[in-house]
Write an enzyme that holds these catalytic residues in place. Structure first.
Site, PDB file in Angstrom:
ATOM      1  N   GLY A 182      48.284  17.629  46.884  1.00  0.00           N
ATOM      2  CA  GLY A 182      48.153  17.735  45.567  1.00  0.00           C
ATOM      3  C   GLY A 182      49.251  17.370  44.817  1.00  0.00           C
ATOM      4  O   GLY A 182      50.248  16.949  45.482  1.00  0.00           O
ATOM      5  N   TYR A 183      49.193  17.052  43.320  1.00  0.00           N
ATOM      6  CA  TYR A 183      50.184  16.230  42.642  1.00  0.00           C
ATOM      7  C   TYR A 183      50.913  17.305  41.590  1.00  0.00           C
ATOM      8  O   TYR A 183      50.002  17.817  40.953  1.00  0.00           O
ATOM      9  CB  TYR A 183      49.784  15.228  42.120  1.00  0.00           C
ATOM     10  N   LEU A 184      52.203  17.761  41.723  1.00  0.00           N
ATOM     11  CA  LEU A 184      52.879  18.635  40.731  1.00  0.00           C
ATOM     12  C   LEU A 184      53.048  17.566  39.448  1.00  0.00           C
ATOM     13  O   LEU A 184      53.072  17.882  38.295  1.00  0.00           O
ATOM     14  CB  LEU A 184      54.102  18.670  40.973  1.00  0.00           C
ATOM     15  N   GLU A 241      48.136  19.769  40.026  1.00  0.00           N
ATOM     16  CA  GLU A 241      47.111  19.227  38.780  1.00  0.00           C
ATOM     17  C   GLU A 241      45.992  19.339  39.341  1.00  0.00           C
ATOM     18  O   GLU A 241      45.935  19.426  40.935  1.00  0.00           O
ATOM     19  CB  GLU A 241      47.452  17.814  38.510  1.00  0.00           C
TER      20      GLU A 241
END
Length: 157
Positions: free
Chosen positions: A28-30, A82
């Site tokens: 996932g993407y911070l 996100e």
């Protein structure tokens, strides 16, 4: 700290027969801003935190920094990411002196098969396997950060 790679679509699942390693990846993407993506990855019980810079104009290279973190930290950070966690299996296949990493995506990106090969310099020659299709290096639609927000299943193909 500069990553140089080319990306390709896949024409068949023949690559699976040649794979010497198969790994499940959840990421996932911070932060998915193209200038500084911050990724959290859980790969077979190992956690990683990765920061990537903006790609060069031709899409071949960009800054990359990665550190291993423990799996509990990775799981906790994935909860803060996100929307749009990526779920895939990565196959590693040797071709000539290179290792191709082929990602088979699941969930909202199911149906996408994408190969990457890392290079030591931008003009390095590669031995292309028969199952390698169209090159998509530099096409931002095939970046995982983009796929997390714009899943493959929603594309007008």
């Amino acid at each position: 700290m500069t990553e140089i790679e080319r990306k390709f679509l896949i024409t068949s699942e023949e690559f699976k027969k040649a794979a010497f390693r198969k790994t499940r990846i959840k990421q996932g993407y911070l932060n998915s801003d193209p200038d500084r993506t911050v990724r959290v990855r859980l790969r077979d019980g190992q956690g990683f935190l990765t920061v990537k810079g903006r790609s060069s104009e031709n899409g071949l290279s960009r800054f990359e920094w990665e550190r291993e973190i423990n799996s509990e930290e990775a799981e906790d950070l994935l909860k803060l990411c996100e929307a749009g966690v990526i779920d895939k299996i990565r196959y590693e296949i040797t071709s000539g002196k290179h290792i191709f990493e082929v990602d088979e995506f699941f969930g909202e990106n199911e149906g996408l098969l994408l190969a990457e090969v890392e290079l030591s310099h931008e003009n390095e020659e590669i031995e292309k396997p028969d199952w390698l299709g169209k090159e998509v290096t530099g096409d931002k639609r095939y970046y995982n950060a983009f796929l997390s927000k714009n899943p493959f299943k929603t594309w007008n193909k």
